[in-house]
Design a protein around this motif. Structure first.
Motif, mmCIF file in Angstrom:
data_model
loop_
_atom_site.group_PDB
_atom_site.id
_atom_site.type_symbol
_atom_site.label_atom_id
_atom_site.label_comp_id
_atom_site.label_asym_id
_atom_site.label_seq_id
_atom_site.Cartn_x
_atom_site.Cartn_y
_atom_site.Cartn_z
ATOM 1 N N ASP A 57 -3.734 -21.730 -42.957
ATOM 2 C CA ASP A 57 -3.055 -22.868 -42.317
ATOM 3 C C ASP A 57 -2.640 -22.566 -40.883
ATOM 4 O OD1 ASP A 57 -2.018 -25.501 -42.380
ATOM 5 O OD2 ASP A 57 0.013 -24.715 -42.715
ATOM 6 N N GLU A 58 -3.005 -21.395 -40.377
ATOM 7 C CA GLU A 58 -2.580 -21.000 -39.028
ATOM 8 C C GLU A 58 -3.735 -21.125 -38.041
ATOM 9 O OE1 GLU A 58 0.335 -17.603 -37.937
ATOM 10 O OE2 GLU A 58 -1.673 -16.746 -37.656
ATOM 11 N N VAL A 59 -3.493 -21.825 -36.955
ATOM 12 C CA VAL A 59 -4.503 -22.054 -35.931
ATOM 13 C C VAL A 59 -4.076 -21.386 -34.626
ATOM 14 C CG1 VAL A 59 -5.697 -23.786 -34.532
ATOM 15 C CG2 VAL A 59 -5.198 -24.246 -36.942
ATOM 16 N N THR A 60 -5.016 -20.712 -33.970
ATOM 17 C CA THR A 60 -4.763 -20.114 -32.653
ATOM 18 C C THR A 60 -5.774 -20.646 -31.648
ATOM 19 O OG1 THR A 60 -3.852 -18.074 -33.592
ATOM 20 C CG2 THR A 60 -4.628 -17.984 -31.325
ATOM 21 N N LEU A 61 -5.269 -21.234 -30.578
ATOM 22 C CA LEU A 61 -6.108 -21.678 -29.469
ATOM 23 C C LEU A 61 -5.998 -20.665 -28.350
ATOM 24 C CD1 LEU A 61 -5.091 -25.463 -29.344
ATOM 25 C CD2 LEU A 61 -6.973 -24.425 -30.627
ATOM 26 N N ARG A 62 -7.145 -20.284 -27.770
ATOM 27 C CA ARG A 62 -7.152 -19.323 -26.676
ATOM 28 C C ARG A 62 -7.832 -19.940 -25.460
ATOM 29 N NH1 ARG A 62 -8.503 -15.769 -31.147
ATOM 30 N NH2 ARG A 62 -6.762 -14.352 -31.562
ATOM 31 N N CYS A 63 -7.257 -19.670 -24.307
ATOM 32 C CA CYS A 63 -7.824 -20.154 -23.037
ATOM 33 C C CYS A 63 -7.880 -18.969 -22.079
ATOM 34 C CB CYS A 63 -6.963 -21.273 -22.462
ATOM 35 S SG CYS A 63 -7.579 -21.954 -20.896
ATOM 36 N N SER A 64 -9.064 -18.677 -21.562
ATOM 37 C CA SER A 64 -9.213 -17.551 -20.639
ATOM 38 C C SER A 64 -10.091 -17.949 -19.461
ATOM 39 C CB SER A 64 -9.814 -16.338 -21.357
ATOM 40 O OG SER A 64 -11.100 -16.645 -21.859
ATOM 41 N N VAL A 65 -9.899 -17.259 -18.344
ATOM 42 C CA VAL A 65 -10.672 -17.531 -17.129
ATOM 43 C C VAL A 65 -11.438 -16.273 -16.749
ATOM 44 C CG1 VAL A 65 -10.617 -18.245 -14.711
ATOM 45 C CG2 VAL A 65 -8.942 -19.166 -16.333
ATOM 46 N N THR A 66 -12.734 -16.432 -16.535
ATOM 47 C CA THR A 66 -13.582 -15.336 -16.069
ATOM 48 C C THR A 66 -13.964 -15.613 -14.628
ATOM 49 O OG1 THR A 66 -14.501 -15.032 -18.294
ATOM 50 C CG2 THR A 66 -15.713 -14.058 -16.463
#
Length: 256
Positions: A137-146
């Motif tokens: 039930d756990e969601v992780t959103l990740r945002c990264s810049v290259t």
């Protein structure tokens, strides 16, 4: 006497740096594209009387290495070949952008005598990656810049366009230069689409770009591509030059 000569040399160096910086800024553009985007890099100041852009070269550089992507309007044989296209106005189209596409792009023009015509057009592309991971039930959103070189951009997640309250017990956030994550339980947001709730904000030198999540089933413009890794559909974004033609965003991070 030696001190006087040093002052003169220092003044000359400062003027030279100022002139060089202005020259770079006049034809520089910062472009952000998310993984999976189709993005168009414009080659402004295109010379006339070209036959299928036969006077146009596109060069890509990253981490000290340079690749001739397009020479005389023809796409070369390299790793990006099958994802590139040259438009009628000599712009460069990159399909299905990957993190490896981050770096510097230069458009260079030549006349019929094979002499360079005008100044180079510089573009600096950063690539934004947005992913979703779910465990039970756990969601992780990740945002990264290259980007090419050291990355010092500020990245954070927004909840309905606002900063996530640190006291919000249902949401955990983490951030560092060029990376941010947000974790929550699906049960807390079961009635609202995540694409309507969360967005990723990227900031550098006072310039802000916001990237919204958009589920793959929603309608998109014709120029967007689907990011199969994250399940989101992405669109390109750019920071344009100011009235003087000088991009502070680009120049302020050029030598990091």
């Amino acid at each position: 006497m030696d001190e006087f000569k040093w002052i003169k040399m220092s003044s000359l160096l400062i003027l030279l740096l100022q002139f060089t910086g202005a020259a770079i800024g006049q034809r520089s553009l910062v472009i952000f594209a998310r993984v999976g985007d189709e993005v168009t890099l414009p080659c402004n100041y295109v010379i006339q009387d070209q036959d299928e852009c036969d006077g146009t070269n596109w060069i890509f550089s990253n981490s000290g290495s340079a690749v001739m992507l397009v020479k005389g309007g023809q796409i070369g044989n390299h790793a990006k070949s099958d994802r590139l296209r040259v438009t009628e106005n000599c712009s460069l189209v990159i399909k299905k952008v990957t993190e490896e596409d981050a770096g510097y792009y230069t458009c260079r023009q030549y006349n019929k005598a094979n002499q360079q015509q005008g100044s180079d057009r510089h573009l600096y592309q950063s690539v934004v990656t947005m992913t979703e991971h779910q465990v039970n039930d756990e969601v992780t959103l990740r945002c990264s810049v290259t980007r090419s070189g050291r990355c010092r951009l500020t990245v954070k997640w927004l909840l309905q366009g606002q900063d996530v309250d640190k006291d919000h017990r249902d949401i955990k956030t983490s951030a560092s230069y060029c990376f941010a994550s947000v974790t929550f339980l699906t049960s807390h947001f079961s009635n609202t689409s995540r694409s309507e709730l969360f967005s990723c904000e990227v900031t550098a030198d006072g310039k802000v770009q916001t990237f919204s999540l958009q589920s793959s089933g929603e309608d998109t413009t014709a120029t967007t591509e689907s990011d199969t890794r994250s399940g989101f559909t992405t669109t390109a974004s750019a920071i344009t030059e100011d009235a003087t033609g000088y991009s502070l965003f680009f120049y302020g991070n050029l030598f990091n």
